[in-house]
Enzyme design. Structure first.
Site, mmCIF file in Angstrom:
data_model
loop_
_atom_site.group_PDB
_atom_site.id
_atom_site.type_symbol
_atom_site.label_atom_id
_atom_site.label_comp_id
_atom_site.label_asym_id
_atom_site.label_seq_id
_atom_site.Cartn_x
_atom_site.Cartn_y
_atom_site.Cartn_z
ATOM 1 N N GLU A 276 22.335 33.819 42.755
ATOM 2 C CA GLU A 276 22.668 34.992 42.368
ATOM 3 C C GLU A 276 24.112 34.826 41.796
ATOM 4 O O GLU A 276 25.095 35.732 42.250
ATOM 5 C CB GLU A 276 22.810 35.996 43.661
ATOM 6 N N PRO A 277 24.349 33.994 40.845
ATOM 7 C CA PRO A 277 25.684 33.759 40.218
ATOM 8 C C PRO A 277 26.092 34.959 39.266
ATOM 9 O O PRO A 277 25.583 35.521 38.827
ATOM 10 C CB PRO A 277 25.538 32.743 39.472
ATOM 11 N N GLY A 278 27.602 35.398 39.728
ATOM 12 C CA GLY A 278 28.080 36.364 38.864
ATOM 13 C C GLY A 278 29.255 35.866 38.287
ATOM 14 O O GLY A 278 29.021 35.425 37.050
ATOM 15 N N ARG A 279 30.271 35.775 39.046
ATOM 16 C CA ARG A 279 31.660 35.003 38.150
ATOM 17 C C ARG A 279 31.523 34.191 37.320
ATOM 18 O O ARG A 279 32.112 34.333 36.349
ATOM 19 C CB ARG A 279 32.552 34.886 39.549
ATOM 20 N N ARG A 315 42.144 43.389 39.673
ATOM 21 C CA ARG A 315 42.207 41.903 40.494
ATOM 22 C C ARG A 315 43.631 41.658 40.882
ATOM 23 O O ARG A 315 44.086 41.270 42.151
ATOM 24 C CB ARG A 315 41.471 41.041 39.751
ATOM 25 N N TYR A 319 44.030 41.913 44.933
ATOM 26 C CA TYR A 319 43.766 40.236 45.407
ATOM 27 C C TYR A 319 44.912 39.545 45.358
ATOM 28 O O TYR A 319 45.103 38.274 45.699
ATOM 29 C CB TYR A 319 42.561 39.474 45.012
ATOM 30 N N CYS A 345 52.063 54.495 37.679
ATOM 31 C CA CYS A 345 53.059 54.797 38.513
ATOM 32 C C CYS A 345 52.824 54.234 39.938
ATOM 33 O O CYS A 345 52.621 54.863 41.015
ATOM 34 C CB CYS A 345 53.075 56.146 38.773
ATOM 35 N N GLU A 346 52.701 52.867 40.142
ATOM 36 C CA GLU A 346 52.545 52.180 41.413
ATOM 37 C C GLU A 346 53.364 50.772 41.054
ATOM 38 O O GLU A 346 53.244 50.144 40.091
ATOM 39 C CB GLU A 346 51.283 51.999 41.563
ATOM 40 N N TYR A 373 34.391 40.989 37.311
ATOM 41 C CA TYR A 373 35.276 42.141 37.975
ATOM 42 C C TYR A 373 36.300 42.722 37.422
ATOM 43 O O TYR A 373 37.379 43.073 38.156
ATOM 44 C CB TYR A 373 35.561 41.160 39.286
HETATM 45 N N1 LLP Z 1 25.417 37.865 45.893
HETATM 46 C C1 LLP Z 1 25.903 38.706 46.591
HETATM 47 C C2 LLP Z 1 25.021 39.385 47.721
HETATM 48 C C3 LLP Z 1 27.241 39.296 46.453
HETATM 49 O O1 LLP Z 1 27.718 40.055 47.391
HETATM 50 C C4 LLP Z 1 28.021 38.561 45.214
HETATM 51 C C5 LLP Z 1 29.481 39.125 45.118
HETATM 52 C C6 LLP Z 1 27.463 37.926 44.512
HETATM 53 C C7 LLP Z 1 25.838 37.605 44.674
HETATM 54 C C8 LLP Z 1 28.075 37.414 43.093
HETATM 55 O O2 LLP Z 1 29.118 36.474 43.591
HETATM 56 P P1 LLP Z 1 29.987 35.578 42.686
HETATM 57 O O3 LLP Z 1 29.031 34.583 42.189
HETATM 58 O O4 LLP Z 1 30.288 36.493 41.522
HETATM 59 O O5 LLP Z 1 31.110 35.158 43.300
HETATM 60 N N2 LLP Z 1 35.588 41.651 43.303
HETATM 61 C C9 LLP Z 1 35.875 40.397 43.832
HETATM 62 C C10 LLP Z 1 34.455 39.502 44.119
HETATM 63 C C11 LLP Z 1 33.639 40.328 44.852
HETATM 64 C C12 LLP Z 1 32.166 39.597 45.033
HETATM 65 C C13 LLP Z 1 31.224 40.396 45.865
HETATM 66 N N3 LLP Z 1 29.991 39.972 45.961
HETATM 67 C C14 LLP Z 1 36.850 39.597 42.704
HETATM 68 O O6 LLP Z 1 37.235 40.251 41.868
HETATM 69 O O7 LLP Z 1 37.133 38.401 43.024
#
Ligand code: LLP
Length: 417
Positions: A276-279, A315, A319, A345-346, A373
Site C-alpha cells: 500500500e505505498p503512498g508517499r 506538514r 510535523y 495568522c499563526e 500529503y
Molecule cells: N496503508 C495504511 C493503512 C496507512 O495508514 C498509510 C498511511 C499508508 C498505507 C501509506 O503510507 P505511506 O506509504 O504514504 O507512508 N500525513 C503524514 C503521513 C500519514 C500516513 C498515514 N498512513 C505525513 O504527511 O507525513
C-alpha cells in the site's frame, strides 16, 4: 533516476519534465501544485518491475494524494487502491479504478461505508478490531454477501519515524494486538458472512530503513504459520505502505531494494503480496509553486512572506517537516537567510526555516517533495480557497483541479432569521 529529477534546472529555470515552472505560474497563478506524470509512472513501474515473478497487487494509498487524474494514471498502470473512507472509494471508482483491486483500511469504518464497499465488490477489508468484525459480519449478512477480510495486526515494532506517523507500536490505536490476533482469526472464522483471505500490517510512514519492515514480516509470518496449523490458510499478505523518500538528507532504500528485502523475508512463500505505498509514489513527483509577496526584514530574522501557507501545505506546521525550497528562476538578488512564511495568522504558519535564498518580491519558489500529503491535507483556514493542481505530461500541462473560489467555500452556509 529518482523521481525528484523530473524537476531540474535548465538555463537557470526550474523545469518540470519539459515545462518551465515559471510558465505554469504565469498561466495558472500561485499557489499551485505541479505533478509530473513521468515521475508518477516511473515510481509505479519500479514497484511492478521489482515484484515481477511474485503474485502481487500494488494498492496505491489514496490518502497521499487523491486527485482523480493521479488515481487515473495509476489505475491505467494496473494499480489497485488502499482506501480509508467511502469518499476515497467514490474517488477511485470515478477515476476508473477497479473495485476488485481495492483494500479498505481504517479503524472507524461506518455501516454506510461497509455497505458501499460490499456493493462495489472490493478485494478485502482490513479489519482493525473485534467489534468491527461483528459489524462487518452483520452488514454483509444484511446484504446477502460475504466480506473478504484480513486482520490488521499490530506487530509492536518501532518504525523509528515521527511519533505522529508511527502506527505499529502496541500503544497506537491501529490494528489488533499481536497477542490477540490468533484468537480473533478464530472468532472471525466462526462468523458466517466473513471469509478470511489475508493478514495485514502497516507500521508507519516515512521509514528510511528496511529493518523495521523485516521485523514486522517475521512477526506476521509466525502468526500465519500458527493459523495454518489450525487449518486457517491465508491467500495474501498485505505489508502496508510506509517507504520513505528523500526530503533533505534522508537515504531511504530504493524501491527495488525495499521490495527485494521484503521478498527475501518472505522466503519463498507463495501468498499474493499486497503493498500500500503512498508517499513513495507521489511525494517527489510534485512541487508546490508559490510567489514571494513581501520581503520583511525583522529584528532577528528576515522573512520572505509567500502566497502559500500552512493551509496549503500543513506538514511543516504539523510535523516540523522539512521541504526543500528552490528558486524557480535563478536570479541575481542578494543571498540572505530567510524564514519562509505564509500569510496566515499563526506563528506555526511557516514553510521553511533559515533558508539561504536569492529572492525579491515577486520571485517564484518551488516547495519540493510536496506531492504526498500536501494537497490531501490542505484546508480552507483563513477562508483561503485551495490551490489549483496541474499535471505536466512531457511538454503539455493539464489543469487537474481548478483553483477554488471563495463562493464555493461558503456555498453551504446560511444566515439564520
Ligand atoms: N496503508 C495504511 C493503512 C496507512 O495508514 C498509510 C498511511 C499508508 C498505507 C501509506 O503510507 P505511506 O506509504 O504514504 O507512508 N500525513 C503524514 C503521513 C500519514 C500516513 C498515514 N498512513 C505525513 O504527511 O507525513
Amino acid at each position: 533516476m529518482t523521481m525528484r529529477q523530473y524537476f531540474n534546472y535548465q538555463n537557470n529555470q526550474l523545469v518540470a519534465e519539459g515545462v518551465p515552472l515559471a510558465d505554469i505560474a504565469e498561466q495558472y497563478g500561485t499557489p499551485c501544485y505541479v505533478y509530473s506524470r513521468a515521475a508518477l509512472t516511473s515510481g509505479f513501474q519500479q514497484f511492478a518491475e521489482a515484484l515481477k515473478g511474485h503474485e502481487h497487487q500494488i494498492c496505491y494509498a489514496v490518502k497521499a494524494n487523491p486527485n482523480l487524474a493521479i488515481l487515473n494514471v495509476f489505475a491505467r498502470l494496473g494499480a489497485g487502491f488502499d482506501i480509508v473512507s467511502g469518499g476515497e472509494l467514490q474517488r477511485v471508482l470515478a477515476a476508473g479504478g477497479e473495485a476488485r483491486k481495492v483494500v479498505f483500511s481504517g479503524v472507524g469504518k461506518s455501516v454506510a461505508e461497509m455497505r458501499m464497499a460490499l456493493e462495489a465488490g472490493i478485494l478485502c477489508f482490513n479489519v482493525e478490531s473485534a467489534p468491527e468484525l461483528d459489524r462487518l459480519n452483520e452488514v454483509a449478512g444484511s446484504l446477502g454477501k460475504v466480506a473478504a477480510i484480513s486482520l490488521r495486526v499490530n506487530p509492536d515494532v518501532d518504525a523509528k519515524t515521527h511519533p505522529y506517523i508511527s502506527t505499529g507500536l502496541k500503544q497506537n490505536k491501529f490494528g489488533v494486538a499481536y497477542t490477540e490476533a490468533v484468537s480473533l482469526y478464530c472468532k472471525a472464522a466462526a462468523l458466517p458472512n466473513l471469509r478470511l483471505t489475508g493478514m495485514d500490517c502497516h507500521i508507519g510512514s516515512q521509514l528510511t530503513e528496511t529493518s523495521p519492515f523485516i521485523a514486522a514480516i517475521e512477526k506476521v509470518l509466525v502468526l500465519v504459520d500458527a493459523l495454518a496449523s489450525m487449518g486457517i490458510v491465508l491467500e495474501h499478505l498485505d505489508l502496508g505502505g510506509g517507504l520513505g523518500i528523500c526530503y533533505d538528507k534522508e537515504t531511504p532504500p530504493a524501491i527495488a531494494d525495499y521490495v527485494a528485502a521484503l521478498l527475501g523475508a518472505l522466503k519463498g512463500r507463495t501468498q499474493k503480496l499486497i503493498l500500500e505505498p503512498g508517499r513513495v509514489l507521489v511525494g517527489n513527483a510534485g512541487v508546490l509553486l508559490t510567489r514571494v509577496e513581501y520581503i520583511k526584514p525583522g529584528c532577528e530574522k528576515n522573512f520572505a512572506i509567500v502566497d502559500a501557507a500552512m493551509n496549503d501545505l500543513m506538514r511543516p506546521a504539523l510535523y516540523d517537516a522539512y521541504h526543500g525550497i528552490l528558486p524557480v528562476v535563478q536570479e541575481n538578488h542578494p543571498v540572505q537567510n530567510y524564514e519562509i512564511v505564509g500569510p496566515i495568522c499563526e506563528t506555526g504558519d511557516f514553510i521553511g526555516h533559515a533558508r539561504e535564498l536569492a529572492v525579491a518580491p515577486q520571485s517564484l519558489l518551488a516547495v519540493m517533495s510536496a506531492g504526498a500529503y500536501g494537497m490531501s491535507m490542505s484546508s480552507n483556514y483563513n477562508t483561503r480557497p485551495r490551490a489549483c493542481e496541474v499535471m505536466v505530461d512531457g511538454d503539455k500541462v493539464h489543469l487537474i483541479r481548478a483553483r477554488e473560489t471563495v463562493q464555493q467555500l461558503f456555498a453551504g452556509e446560511s444566515i439564520i432569521a
